[in-house]
Design a protein around this motif. Structure first.
Motif, PDB file in Angstrom:
ATOM      1  N   ILE A 156      -1.311  18.673  -3.905  1.00 28.74           N
ATOM      2  CA  ILE A 156      -2.531  19.436  -4.139  1.00 28.74           C
ATOM      3  C   ILE A 156      -3.127  19.809  -2.789  1.00 28.74           C
ATOM      4  O   ILE A 156      -3.594  18.944  -2.038  1.00 28.74           O
ATOM      5  N   ALA A 157      -3.060  21.104  -2.455  1.00 28.09           N
ATOM      6  CA  ALA A 157      -3.661  21.587  -1.217  1.00 28.09           C
ATOM      7  C   ALA A 157      -5.171  21.628  -1.403  1.00 28.09           C
ATOM      8  O   ALA A 157      -5.676  22.296  -2.315  1.00 28.09           O
ATOM      9  N   LEU A 158      -5.892  20.912  -0.540  1.00 30.96           N
ATOM     10  CA  LEU A 158      -7.340  20.732  -0.683  1.00 30.96           C
ATOM     11  C   LEU A 158      -8.082  21.314   0.513  1.00 30.96           C
ATOM     12  O   LEU A 158      -7.525  21.403   1.612  1.00 30.96           O
ATOM     13  N   PRO A 159      -9.346  21.700   0.309  1.00 32.13           N
ATOM     14  CA  PRO A 159     -10.142  22.162   1.459  1.00 32.13           C
ATOM     15  C   PRO A 159     -10.434  21.018   2.400  1.00 32.13           C
ATOM     16  O   PRO A 159     -10.474  19.848   2.008  1.00 32.13           O
ATOM     17  N   GLY A 160     -10.641  21.358   3.668  1.00 29.53           N
ATOM     18  CA  GLY A 160     -11.001  20.370   4.677  1.00 29.53           C
ATOM     19  C   GLY A 160     -12.118  20.928   5.532  1.00 29.53           C
ATOM     20  O   GLY A 160     -13.034  21.567   5.012  1.00 29.53           O
TER      21      GLY A 160
END
Length: 257
Positions: A78-82
């Motif tokens: 799951i590509a998540l915001p940072g």
């Protein structure tokens, strides 16, 4: 976070596949399990959430002559915001020697809202090598629009380009959900089968699954869109079903140019 993992397969004196090198760093942890037919199976285990924007992850896979390797993941990524303005990156470099086999079959990549992720794959296959390469992208978690995700796949056969494929979705990619790209489908993926022992197959379409032979070698590319991850996997797990279908629509020839 920066992490590098590496997998190197060699054949022993009995012709069995062994791993001369298997190392990783969180979140790219590699675990070997028994594989079929003398090959090996390696799972990529996520040792942390993400990828998060700002992460730089690299995985190297070297499949030596006469070996067979299957790479899978334990769960979807799951590509998540940072941190604002940061981009997460995942680079996979793979080489497949003559008479070697690589099956790259990870679970889906989910582009969560607000993410900024780039996934690059660079694969070199020697003459006589076999490659099964699957990519699956889910555009957002349930009920949300995706963040920015860019998927690039480059495959060379015997030093010559075989496949150059790129897909970008999200707010920075105008038209990505339109009829020329995904037509509103939240799930999309592809399966490249490069196999010198496989008979050539003509172009064909069934529903939203297309089979396209590639000009650069004994290779076929299946591409699909779907309403969900389960349906997408059913398309890409059973690509031969397109040839077995008898319906008129299933036999439609893909025309290009």
């Amino acid at each position: 976070m920066r992490a590098t993992a590496r997998l190197v397969a060699r054949a022993d004196r009995h012709g069995r596949t062994t791993l001369a090198e298997l190392r990783g760093e969180s979140p790219l942890l590699l675990r070997q399990v028994p594989g079929p037919g003398g090959g090996v199976t390696v799972y990529v285990v996520g040792g942390a959430a993400g990828p998060l924007a700002g992460d730089d992850l690299r995985l190297e896979v070297e499949v030596g002559p006469g070996t067979a390797v299957r790479v899978q993941t334990v769960a979807a990524s799951i590509a998540l915001p940072g941190r604002p303005g940061a981009v997460s990156r995942m680079l996979v470099r793979a080489t497949v020697a003559a008479e070697a086999v690589l099956h790259w079959l990870p679970e889906q990549l989910v582009a969560a809202a607000g993410c900024a992720h780039i996934a690059d794959a660079q694969v070199e296959v020697a003459e006589g090598g076999t490659l099964h390469w699957r990519d699956e992208l889910i555009c957002g978690r349930h009920g949300e629009q995706p963040g920015h995700a860019e998927i690039n796949t480059w495959v060379d056969l015997a030093g010559r380009p075989l496949l150059r494929q790129s897909l970008t979705v999200g707010p920075q990619a105008p038209g990505w959900a339109g009829p020329a790209v995904l037509d509103g489908a939240p799930a999309t993926g592809s399966l490249l089968v490069l196999d010198p022992t496989r008979a050539p197959e003509p172009p064909a379409v069934r529903d939203t699954l297309a089979r396209l032979p590639l000009a650069g070698g004994p290779a076929t590319l299946w591409t699909a869109t779907a309403p969900d991850a389960h349906t997408l996997r059913s398309y890409l797990d059973l690509p031969d079903s397109i040839a077995a279908s008898t319906g008129r629509e299933d036999q439609e020839v893909v025309r290009t140019g």
